[in-house]
Design an enzyme around this catalytic site. Sequence first.
Site, PDB file in Angstrom:
ATOM      1  N   ASN A   9      -3.606 -13.544  -0.468  1.00  0.00           N
ATOM      2  CA  ASN A   9      -3.777 -13.056   0.901  1.00  0.00           C
ATOM      3  C   ASN A   9      -5.110 -12.305   0.941  1.00  0.00           C
ATOM      4  O   ASN A   9      -5.187 -11.159   0.507  1.00  0.00           O
ATOM      5  CB  ASN A   9      -2.599 -12.127   1.247  1.00  0.00           C
ATOM      6  CG  ASN A   9      -2.795 -11.419   2.577  1.00  0.00           C
ATOM      7  OD1 ASN A   9      -3.676 -11.774   3.370  1.00  0.00           O
ATOM      8  ND2 ASN A   9      -1.975 -10.407   2.831  1.00  0.00           N
ATOM      9  N   LYS A  11      -6.724 -11.125   3.307  1.00  0.00           N
ATOM     10  CA  LYS A  11      -6.842 -10.099   4.364  1.00  0.00           C
ATOM     11  C   LYS A  11      -8.189 -10.251   5.085  1.00  0.00           C
ATOM     12  O   LYS A  11      -8.702 -11.362   5.178  1.00  0.00           O
ATOM     13  CB  LYS A  11      -6.608  -8.697   3.797  1.00  0.00           C
ATOM     14  CG  LYS A  11      -5.301  -8.633   2.998  1.00  0.00           C
ATOM     15  CD  LYS A  11      -4.844  -7.241   2.696  1.00  0.00           C
ATOM     16  CE  LYS A  11      -3.542  -7.310   1.888  1.00  0.00           C
ATOM     17  NZ  LYS A  11      -2.953  -6.013   1.626  1.00  0.00           N
ATOM     18  N   HIS A  95       3.481  -9.719   7.979  1.00  0.00           N
ATOM     19  CA  HIS A  95       2.922  -8.821   6.969  1.00  0.00           C
ATOM     20  C   HIS A  95       3.041  -7.378   7.462  1.00  0.00           C
ATOM     21  O   HIS A  95       2.891  -7.105   8.650  1.00  0.00           O
ATOM     22  CB  HIS A  95       1.455  -9.175   6.690  1.00  0.00           C
ATOM     23  CG  HIS A  95       0.939  -8.458   5.484  1.00  0.00           C
ATOM     24  ND1 HIS A  95       0.510  -7.148   5.546  1.00  0.00           N
ATOM     25  CD2 HIS A  95       0.818  -8.840   4.192  1.00  0.00           C
ATOM     26  CE1 HIS A  95       0.145  -6.772   4.322  1.00  0.00           C
ATOM     27  NE2 HIS A  95       0.325  -7.774   3.492  1.00  0.00           N
ATOM     28  N   GLU A  97       1.116  -4.938   7.376  1.00  0.00           N
ATOM     29  CA  GLU A  97      -0.044  -4.406   8.098  1.00  0.00           C
ATOM     30  C   GLU A  97       0.019  -4.812   9.562  1.00  0.00           C
ATOM     31  O   GLU A  97      -0.391  -4.055  10.452  1.00  0.00           O
ATOM     32  CB  GLU A  97      -1.339  -4.893   7.417  1.00  0.00           C
ATOM     33  CG  GLU A  97      -1.558  -4.143   6.103  1.00  0.00           C
ATOM     34  CD  GLU A  97      -2.343  -4.895   5.048  1.00  0.00           C
ATOM     35  OE1 GLU A  97      -3.002  -5.902   5.366  1.00  0.00           O
ATOM     36  OE2 GLU A  97      -2.278  -4.459   3.874  1.00  0.00           O
ATOM     37  N   GLU A 167       7.592  -7.281   0.019  1.00  0.00           N
ATOM     38  CA  GLU A 167       6.423  -6.439  -0.214  1.00  0.00           C
ATOM     39  C   GLU A 167       6.734  -4.999   0.180  1.00  0.00           C
ATOM     40  O   GLU A 167       6.633  -4.637   1.360  1.00  0.00           O
ATOM     41  CB  GLU A 167       5.234  -6.937   0.621  1.00  0.00           C
ATOM     42  CG  GLU A 167       4.799  -8.342   0.280  1.00  0.00           C
ATOM     43  CD  GLU A 167       3.329  -8.563   0.640  1.00  0.00           C
ATOM     44  OE1 GLU A 167       2.560  -8.923  -0.260  1.00  0.00           O
ATOM     45  OE2 GLU A 167       2.955  -8.360   1.812  1.00  0.00           O
ATOM     46  N   GLY A 173      -1.661  -2.348  -2.065  1.00  0.00           N
ATOM     47  CA  GLY A 173      -3.015  -1.799  -2.154  1.00  0.00           C
ATOM     48  C   GLY A 173      -3.069  -0.408  -2.746  1.00  0.00           C
ATOM     49  O   GLY A 173      -4.094   0.265  -2.676  1.00  0.00           O
ATOM     50  N   SER A 212       0.363  -4.798  -5.267  1.00  0.00           N
ATOM     51  CA  SER A 212      -0.366  -4.428  -6.480  1.00  0.00           C
ATOM     52  C   SER A 212      -0.017  -5.302  -7.690  1.00  0.00           C
ATOM     53  O   SER A 212       0.064  -4.813  -8.822  1.00  0.00           O
ATOM     54  CB  SER A 212      -0.163  -2.939  -6.807  1.00  0.00           C
ATOM     55  OG  SER A 212      -0.674  -2.138  -5.749  1.00  0.00           O
TER      56      SER A 212
HETATM   57  P1  PGA Z   1      -2.113  -5.937  -2.798  1.00  0.00           P
HETATM   58  O1  PGA Z   1      -1.661  -6.590  -1.384  1.00  0.00           O
HETATM   59  O2  PGA Z   1      -1.913  -7.008  -3.847  1.00  0.00           O
HETATM   60  O3  PGA Z   1      -3.554  -5.577  -2.615  1.00  0.00           O
HETATM   61  O4  PGA Z   1      -1.238  -4.765  -3.026  1.00  0.00           O
HETATM   62  C1  PGA Z   1      -0.551  -7.441  -1.280  1.00  0.00           C
HETATM   63  C2  PGA Z   1      -0.354  -7.859   0.150  1.00  0.00           C
HETATM   64  O5  PGA Z   1      -0.511  -7.021   1.055  1.00  0.00           O
HETATM   65  O6  PGA Z   1      -0.013  -9.031   0.436  1.00  0.00           O
END
Ligand code: PGA
Length: 253
Positions: A9, A11, A95, A97, A167, A173, A212
């Site tokens: 992903n 982003k 997601h 976010e 998630e 992140g 992460s």
């Molecule tokens: P990350 O993000 O691996 O940077 O923690 C995962 C995601 O949001 O899909």
Amino acid sequence: MRGYLVAGNWKMNGSTAANDALVAGIIANAPPSESVELLVCPPFPYLSAVAEKLAGSRVALGSQNVSQFQSGAYTGETAASMLRDVGCKYVIVGHSERRAMMGETSEIVAAKFQAVLDTGLVPILCVGETLADREAGETEAVIDEQLGAVLNLSGVDSFVNAVIAYEPVWAIGTGMTASPEQAQDVHRHIRAALEARSESVAEGVKILYGGSVKGDNAAGLFSKPDIDGGLIGGASLKSADFLAIAEAAATLG
Ligand code: PGA
């Protein structure tokens, strides 16, 4: 045998030059394992160009979002049929976010999930709790609500053609990965919720972990019985980091 899916992903990151280098690196060194599918999800403007670069490779293309509407006067939106048209196979929906920052409710996410299915693409439904939810003992209730909205609208059989990504918001992140045991507990809960409605659907659906994931923690996570791969953010932006995760899956698969 469900096999593994390792999905990047990206982003809101990338540029034409950076994407070209990233995709070339992934294609050149992707593990040849039949049991691991690789997927990249670039931002909308780059989908067509990345599709061209991926042509003939074993790496699939997906998008990070979609409109719940099919076509027409929805300025700024992108229809699932357009994503299919430019070569997407998968679409991430819900997601955290988008839920947190763009106000997507579980009902909107469910409508997007159904719109993706209606075009013959595969939705990747993201679910996950915040740290406050977890500390309040609400993890399973939050997952049940997010999953329940989709089950209510689309039914359990829709998961024959879908993927779920667990998630935990506190792990995205932050470098704070859920332990393999913490993740497995929630993955088991998700699969059990589907099992109560259809054992065969529950057995077949891939449930990815995201938050992460890195090359050095992927094997521990992916070795758990209900974890079928990862949705990777930060570590999907460098081919070596992404491929280290793919290798972990290939070794297990
Ligand atoms: P990350 O993000 O691996 O940077 O923690 C995962 C995601 O949001 O899909």
